[in-house]
Design a protein around this motif. Sequence first.
Motif, mmCIF file in Angstrom:
data_model
loop_
_atom_site.group_PDB
_atom_site.id
_atom_site.type_symbol
_atom_site.label_atom_id
_atom_site.label_comp_id
_atom_site.label_asym_id
_atom_site.label_seq_id
_atom_site.Cartn_x
_atom_site.Cartn_y
_atom_site.Cartn_z
ATOM 1 N N UNK A 17 -4.544 9.475 2.050
ATOM 2 C CA UNK A 17 -3.786 9.624 3.302
ATOM 3 C C UNK A 17 -4.481 8.968 4.490
ATOM 4 N N UNK A 18 -5.817 9.003 4.504
ATOM 5 C CA UNK A 18 -6.549 8.350 5.589
ATOM 6 C C UNK A 18 -6.341 6.837 5.545
ATOM 7 N N UNK A 19 -6.372 6.270 4.342
ATOM 8 C CA UNK A 19 -6.111 4.837 4.188
ATOM 9 C C UNK A 19 -4.706 4.496 4.663
ATOM 10 N N UNK A 20 -3.745 5.319 4.275
ATOM 11 C CA UNK A 20 -2.364 5.074 4.681
ATOM 12 C C UNK A 20 -2.218 5.166 6.195
ATOM 13 N N UNK A 21 -2.957 6.099 6.812
ATOM 14 C CA UNK A 21 -2.913 6.218 8.263
ATOM 15 C C UNK A 21 -3.445 4.978 8.947
ATOM 16 N N UNK A 22 -4.547 4.442 8.434
ATOM 17 C CA UNK A 22 -5.097 3.217 9.008
ATOM 18 C C UNK A 22 -4.140 2.050 8.800
ATOM 19 N N UNK A 23 -3.525 2.001 7.624
ATOM 20 C CA UNK A 23 -2.578 0.928 7.335
ATOM 21 C C UNK A 23 -1.379 0.989 8.285
ATOM 22 N N UNK A 24 -0.951 2.194 8.622
ATOM 23 C CA UNK A 24 0.227 2.349 9.483
ATOM 24 C C UNK A 24 -0.096 2.107 10.953
ATOM 25 N N UNK A 25 -1.230 2.653 11.426
ATOM 26 C CA UNK A 25 -1.530 2.640 12.856
ATOM 27 C C UNK A 25 -2.539 1.578 13.277
#
Length: 251
Positions: A17-25
């Motif tokens: 989820x942290x990776x996905x957050x960085x990818x999104x934001x």
Amino acid sequence: MNPMPANSNADHAGVTPLTLGLREDGFAFVQAADMHALLAAHGRLEDWTDFVASWNELPIDNYLAAVGRQRRRRHAVYCAPSRGPITRAPHQAHFQTLNYNTLQGDIERWFEPVDAAIAEGPTLSTVLGFARDFFAPLSPQVAAWHVEVHQFRIEPSATQAGEPTPEGVHRDGVDYVLVLLVDRKNIRSGTTTIHTHDGREVGSFTLTEALDAALVDDARVFHGVTAVTPVDTDAPAHRDVLVVTFRALTA
């Protein structure tokens, strides 16, 4: 902003989820307790006390002093394959173009190297391993990374504020950046701000506890840190951070 949850549960590609957050934001703020858990899952931190103390031995950044600013720093370079051991490279200059550093770009800057005991110790090895494994799923095509490590100490005084980013809001000219707070003593402010390419602020947070961290996709967003001033002007004050940058090596 709210910190990103540091759920370490990953799918088969290592995406969390942290990776996905960085990818999104394009950025993520991780609080100290979560960052400690992430690092502990990757390795050992038993030399943390010596790691922190090594900031007391940083020499003055003479390049910055030449333009009337002050900070202390050391530097090291590593080669990190997408898998396997991360190895320290021969000591070399730090270089940024004027496109990324309008204050000191287009200069080969030679800084004193990170002490060998710290550079090869368990804490820094763990930080590097975590960062490589965290950023790798974002760029699965990259076979190896050029990694630079910077120890920074900012020391404000009664007569001069300390500037963590004297070049202002900027990009580093790399792919990814990890900023890890090591120590913070007798200072106020030092807020990290995140901006889009057109200058719009999209996030802000302050690293206040040791191991608070910022993760940045340098190609997507700009970042800066507000000046710090001492709370008690008669007492020593400092902001100590570790900055680790990752740039893809091309064949």
